[in-house]
Write a protein that holds these residues in place. Sequence first.
Motif, PDB file in Angstrom:
ATOM      1  N   LYS A 130      -6.586 -12.664  72.776  1.00 55.72           N
ATOM      2  CA  LYS A 130      -7.271 -13.932  72.523  1.00 55.72           C
ATOM      3  C   LYS A 130      -6.811 -14.552  71.211  1.00 55.72           C
ATOM      4  O   LYS A 130      -6.685 -15.779  71.094  1.00 55.72           O
ATOM      5  CB  LYS A 130      -8.780 -13.695  72.490  1.00 55.72           C
ATOM      6  N   ASN A 131      -6.529 -13.714  70.205  1.00 55.93           N
ATOM      7  CA  ASN A 131      -6.084 -14.213  68.898  1.00 55.93           C
ATOM      8  C   ASN A 131      -4.610 -14.582  68.860  1.00 55.93           C
ATOM      9  O   ASN A 131      -4.147 -15.127  67.860  1.00 55.93           O
ATOM     10  CB  ASN A 131      -6.361 -13.168  67.822  1.00 55.93           C
ATOM     11  N   GLY A 132      -3.871 -14.258  69.942  1.00 54.00           N
ATOM     12  CA  GLY A 132      -2.490 -14.720  70.001  1.00 54.00           C
ATOM     13  C   GLY A 132      -1.438 -13.658  70.200  1.00 54.00           C
ATOM     14  O   GLY A 132      -0.240 -13.974  70.181  1.00 54.00           O
ATOM     15  N   ALA A 133      -1.825 -12.387  70.393  1.00 49.19           N
ATOM     16  CA  ALA A 133      -0.834 -11.327  70.597  1.00 49.19           C
ATOM     17  C   ALA A 133      -0.190 -11.460  71.977  1.00 49.19           C
ATOM     18  O   ALA A 133      -0.885 -11.673  72.981  1.00 49.19           O
ATOM     19  CB  ALA A 133      -1.489  -9.962  70.443  1.00 49.19           C
ATOM     20  N   ASP A 134       1.117 -11.341  72.042  1.00 44.33           N
ATOM     21  CA  ASP A 134       1.831 -11.407  73.325  1.00 44.33           C
ATOM     22  C   ASP A 134       1.859 -10.052  74.017  1.00 44.33           C
ATOM     23  O   ASP A 134       1.783  -9.967  75.243  1.00 44.33           O
ATOM     24  CB  ASP A 134       3.263 -11.903  73.088  1.00 44.33           C
ATOM     25  N   HIS A 135       1.984  -8.975  73.245  1.00 42.51           N
ATOM     26  CA  HIS A 135       2.029  -7.627  73.792  1.00 42.51           C
ATOM     27  C   HIS A 135       1.161  -6.739  72.913  1.00 42.51           C
ATOM     28  O   HIS A 135       1.223  -6.821  71.688  1.00 42.51           O
ATOM     29  CB  HIS A 135       3.461  -7.084  73.837  1.00 42.51           C
ATOM     30  N   VAL A 136       0.374  -5.874  73.565  1.00 40.41           N
ATOM     31  CA  VAL A 136      -0.516  -4.970  72.835  1.00 40.41           C
ATOM     32  C   VAL A 136      -0.272  -3.542  73.302  1.00 40.41           C
ATOM     33  O   VAL A 136      -0.266  -3.270  74.509  1.00 40.41           O
ATOM     34  CB  VAL A 136      -2.006  -5.339  73.049  1.00 40.41           C
ATOM     35  N   THR A 137      -0.051  -2.653  72.346  1.00 39.60           N
ATOM     36  CA  THR A 137       0.086  -1.232  72.637  1.00 39.60           C
ATOM     37  C   THR A 137      -1.185  -0.532  72.190  1.00 39.60           C
ATOM     38  O   THR A 137      -1.506  -0.522  71.000  1.00 39.60           O
ATOM     39  CB  THR A 137       1.298  -0.630  71.906  1.00 39.60           C
ATOM     40  N   CYS A 138      -1.905   0.031  73.160  1.00 37.66           N
ATOM     41  CA  CYS A 138      -3.193   0.666  72.876  1.00 37.66           C
ATOM     42  C   CYS A 138      -3.010   2.178  72.811  1.00 37.66           C
ATOM     43  O   CYS A 138      -2.527   2.801  73.775  1.00 37.66           O
ATOM     44  CB  CYS A 138      -4.208   0.284  73.958  1.00 37.66           C
ATOM     45  N   GLU A 139      -3.395   2.783  71.706  1.00 32.77           N
ATOM     46  CA  GLU A 139      -3.256   4.221  71.531  1.00 32.77           C
ATOM     47  C   GLU A 139      -4.084   4.985  72.563  1.00 32.77           C
ATOM     48  O   GLU A 139      -3.654   6.012  73.100  1.00 32.77           O
ATOM     49  CB  GLU A 139      -3.690   4.622  70.117  1.00 32.77           C
ATOM     50  N   GLU A 140      -5.283   4.493  72.851  1.00 36.63           N
ATOM     51  CA  GLU A 140      -6.161   5.158  73.797  1.00 36.63           C
ATOM     52  C   GLU A 140      -5.538   5.211  75.184  1.00 36.63           C
ATOM     53  O   GLU A 140      -5.526   6.265  75.846  1.00 36.63           O
ATOM     54  CB  GLU A 140      -7.504   4.436  73.841  1.00 36.63           C
ATOM     55  N   SER A 141      -4.969   4.081  75.621  1.00 38.14           N
ATOM     56  CA  SER A 141      -4.361   4.023  76.951  1.00 38.14           C
ATOM     57  C   SER A 141      -3.092   4.852  77.009  1.00 38.14           C
ATOM     58  O   SER A 141      -2.845   5.580  77.981  1.00 38.14           O
ATOM     59  CB  SER A 141      -4.066   2.565  77.327  1.00 38.14           C
ATOM     60  N   GLU A 142      -2.258   4.733  75.923  1.00 37.73           N
ATOM     61  CA  GLU A 142      -1.005   5.474  75.921  1.00 37.73           C
ATOM     62  C   GLU A 142      -1.252   6.980  75.876  1.00 37.73           C
ATOM     63  O   GLU A 142      -0.561   7.753  76.550  1.00 37.73           O
ATOM     64  CB  GLU A 142      -0.158   5.055  74.713  1.00 37.73           C
ATOM     65  N   ALA A 143      -2.232   7.405  75.109  1.00 35.51           N
ATOM     66  CA  ALA A 143      -2.538   8.832  75.021  1.00 35.51           C
ATOM     67  C   ALA A 143      -3.062   9.358  76.359  1.00 35.51           C
ATOM     68  O   ALA A 143      -2.698  10.458  76.805  1.00 35.51           O
ATOM     69  CB  ALA A 143      -3.553   9.087  73.911  1.00 35.51           C
ATOM     70  N   GLY A 144      -3.922   8.544  77.009  1.00 37.38           N
ATOM     71  CA  GLY A 144      -4.441   8.957  78.310  1.00 37.38           C
ATOM     72  C   GLY A 144      -3.344   9.080  79.345  1.00 37.38           C
ATOM     73  O   GLY A 144      -3.302  10.055  80.116  1.00 37.38           O
ATOM     74  N   GLY A 145      -2.418   8.103  79.371  1.00 36.86           N
ATOM     75  CA  GLY A 145      -1.314   8.158  80.324  1.00 36.86           C
ATOM     76  C   GLY A 145      -0.412   9.348  80.085  1.00 36.86           C
ATOM     77  O   GLY A 145       0.055   9.994  81.029  1.00 36.86           O
ATOM     78  N   HIS A 146      -0.149   9.654  78.796  1.00 38.64           N
ATOM     79  CA  HIS A 146       0.716  10.785  78.482  1.00 38.64           C
ATOM     80  C   HIS A 146       0.062  12.103  78.888  1.00 38.64           C
ATOM     81  O   HIS A 146       0.731  13.014  79.416  1.00 38.64           O
ATOM     82  CB  HIS A 146       1.032  10.795  76.991  1.00 38.64           C
ATOM     83  N   MET A 147      -1.230  12.244  78.659  1.00 41.02           N
ATOM     84  CA  MET A 147      -1.918  13.475  79.024  1.00 41.02           C
ATOM     85  C   MET A 147      -1.917  13.685  80.537  1.00 41.02           C
ATOM     86  O   MET A 147      -1.752  14.805  81.033  1.00 41.02           O
ATOM     87  CB  MET A 147      -3.362  13.445  78.499  1.00 41.02           C
ATOM     88  N   VAL A 148      -2.083  12.593  81.306  1.00 39.71           N
ATOM     89  CA  VAL A 148      -2.047  12.696  82.758  1.00 39.71           C
ATOM     90  C   VAL A 148      -0.669  13.163  83.224  1.00 39.71           C
ATOM     91  O   VAL A 148      -0.544  14.015  84.126  1.00 39.71           O
ATOM     92  CB  VAL A 148      -2.424  11.360  83.407  1.00 39.71           C
ATOM     93  N   SER A 149       0.395  12.616  82.617  1.00 36.75           N
ATOM     94  CA  SER A 149       1.749  13.015  83.007  1.00 36.75           C
ATOM     95  C   SER A 149       2.012  14.482  82.703  1.00 36.75           C
ATOM     96  O   SER A 149       2.727  15.168  83.427  1.00 36.75           O
ATOM     97  CB  SER A 149       2.773  12.135  82.302  1.00 36.75           C
ATOM     98  N   VAL A 150       1.413  14.990  81.610  1.00 33.01           N
ATOM     99  CA  VAL A 150       1.570  16.402  81.278  1.00 33.01           C
ATOM    100  C   VAL A 150       0.792  17.273  82.259  1.00 33.01           C
ATOM    101  O   VAL A 150       1.270  18.325  82.722  1.00 33.01           O
ATOM    102  CB  VAL A 150       1.099  16.673  79.833  1.00 33.01           C
ATOM    103  N   LEU A 151      -0.405  16.834  82.625  1.00 32.15           N
ATOM    104  CA  LEU A 151      -1.238  17.615  83.533  1.00 32.15           C
ATOM    105  C   LEU A 151      -0.642  17.715  84.929  1.00 32.15           C
ATOM    106  O   LEU A 151      -0.929  18.670  85.670  1.00 32.15           O
ATOM    107  CB  LEU A 151      -2.643  17.001  83.608  1.00 32.15           C
ATOM    108  N   LYS A 152       0.187  16.747  85.324  1.00 30.98           N
ATOM    109  CA  LYS A 152       0.817  16.782  86.640  1.00 30.98           C
ATOM    110  C   LYS A 152       1.730  18.006  86.784  1.00 30.98           C
ATOM    111  O   LYS A 152       2.003  18.459  87.885  1.00 30.98           O
ATOM    112  CB  LYS A 152       1.618  15.512  86.872  1.00 30.98           C
ATOM    113  N   LEU A 153       2.192  18.535  85.653  1.00 30.05           N
ATOM    114  CA  LEU A 153       3.054  19.713  85.706  1.00 30.05           C
ATOM    115  C   LEU A 153       2.284  20.968  86.093  1.00 30.05           C
ATOM    116  O   LEU A 153       2.876  21.968  86.519  1.00 30.05           O
ATOM    117  CB  LEU A 153       3.725  19.922  84.344  1.00 30.05           C
ATOM    118  N   TYR A 154       0.949  20.924  85.898  1.00 30.38           N
ATOM    119  CA  TYR A 154       0.155  22.120  86.145  1.00 30.38           C
ATOM    120  C   TYR A 154      -0.837  21.958  87.295  1.00 30.38           C
ATOM    121  O   TYR A 154      -1.401  22.941  87.772  1.00 30.38           O
ATOM    122  CB  TYR A 154      -0.626  22.492  84.877  1.00 30.38           C
ATOM    123  N   ALA A 155      -1.066  20.721  87.732  1.00 29.37           N
ATOM    124  CA  ALA A 155      -2.042  20.476  88.797  1.00 29.37           C
ATOM    125  C   ALA A 155      -1.437  20.754  90.172  1.00 29.37           C
ATOM    126  O   ALA A 155      -0.248  20.568  90.386  1.00 29.37           O
ATOM    127  CB  ALA A 155      -2.552  19.054  88.720  1.00 29.37           C
TER     128      ALA A 155
END
Length: 605
Positions: A580-605
């Motif tokens: 809303k304030n004008g950012a074109d691209h936003v990198t969210c630590e919460e989302s990126e960390a969640g996605g990375h953890m899911v990709s790691v868990l796929k190796l063991y699930a």
Amino acid sequence: MSFLFLFNLIVILLAGLIAGIVSKRCGIPMVIGYLVVGALIGQGGLQGLLMHLADKYDLIPEEEMIGLAEDSSGAHLPGLLDEELEGSQENTPPEAQTDTEAMAQKVLDSDEFRTEMISKLADLGTLFLLFSIGIQFAPSQLFTMKKFLFIGGPLQMLCVIVPIVGFAWFGMGDWRIGVLIGCAVSLSSTVLVFKSLEEYGQANSPLGLRAVAILLFQDMAIAPILLLLPLIFNGPQDGGIISAVMIMLVKAVIFVSVAIGIRYLFTRRWMGALQEMHSVNLMVLFTVVLFFGVCLLAFSLDLPVAVGAFAAGVALSETRLTHQISALIVPFRETFSAIFFVSLGALFDIRILFHHPFTTVGLFCGLLLIKMAAGAIAFRVLGLSSVTASALGLGIAQLGELSFIILQQGGFRENHPDLYQQMLFVALLTIILTPMFLKIAIYYIRRSGGQAENVPVETNDSEVSLPPAEKHRALVVGVGPIGVRTMTYLREAGMEVCLLDMNPINLQPYAQEGVWTLAGDATEKSILQKAMITQTHLAVVTIPSDVFTPEVVKSIRALNPECTIVARCRYSGTVAELKKNGADHVTCEESEAGGHMVSVLKLYA
């Protein structure tokens, strides 16, 4: 090296450290802390007590007393010619040795000797202070604010100097003292006033530009003042006054010509060579050699060495390496600034308030009124309303850092010790009261609307010489692991990167490597303008704060609607606010960390 020199030096540095810590804790300018603690340890305070104890318990070797005594007569510099001294003592009659020892004891017991030791330490800080002021000086501002600069500046100084010269002439019978005091009183504290204007958001307002112009003229005036005062007090050595002035002008022209030549060589040849070498050591050595070389040139032409220090700074200003050189000299500048201001405070003898209380307070009130009235007249002529002009006149009514340098000229301290102490009191008290003066001034300015009359204002967003226009520019906000990695990638991609952070200490290592760095608040318009935000193609905000990041993005977007903004946030709830304030691209630590953890868990699930 003498015991007394080391003793005074460690006392001053320790006092400066304590004053700096207390000032930071209390949220007051460190300059004020330095001056106050200097007055507390000065000859009327703790310094006198410590020197008495050192003398009483024989902490100073007897042979050093002899050396110090001979130094006072110009015959010997302690620590440099000790072997020569030892040989001379063998051939010295006992009666002469006794006289010399008596002289030494008299010197050590005198307040004058202690004051001289402290004054020499302050002189060291003077040169570095003037160099740092010169390197921050922007010659391009002479054209962007020429109307305010060359009308308001001279008018303000003349309105201070003329009445003080008149009072000195009729009251003391010596107009020269009036000229010296008038020049000292006419200068204001550029650092304190400018920082306060920035804090209140007035630095780029019409009244802020007028105030900055007057302060800039005062800084420029220090060089001709230092050239003229020796001539006024000492008079022409050979021939008449006209010939003396002509000789001084010729020397000044030679000096200025050489300084301009040095600046030309630096910007056209030396700067590129230094950048190609990528050596911090060579850059520091080059700066030191240039600094002392220009000071030596001024001394050889019988010009004040202080003028040489200021000119050396100007020669390095407004270039691609200016910020890097400033970062490199931070340790020298801060150390010698502490020595300078603490030493100046230490020169003040509080006993003057008990000996001459009414004249000292009267002098303070009178000079304060003259300074305030002069500022009000200048700002009124420059188009401000009467209330705003008077308020801003109070804001610049303090004496400045350079005022102390003026007060040390012409043998003023030696020939008029009481008046010198009274002027130190005026200078110290006005600087201490500056935050209150500026707070009152801003209150009345805002209450009256703070509007200037219809006087055109010329502005210039670029204060330093920056990269060529055809090269893509990027701004990286925040010096952390992510910010540094981003900056490195963008530089390798061929972009010209400005690294912006609140803490200049964090920026110093990268400035030494040749990175364009800038210290300041990324939400402030003036800071973003210095970063050339209007000509920036990409802005990356890497600071780990979901409170501060949206404000930074909003400020960048307001100044550059076309810039691509990439922002970092910690929580997914902040993503919508950033966009809303004008950012074109936003990198969210919460989302990126969640996605990375899911990709790691796929190796063991």
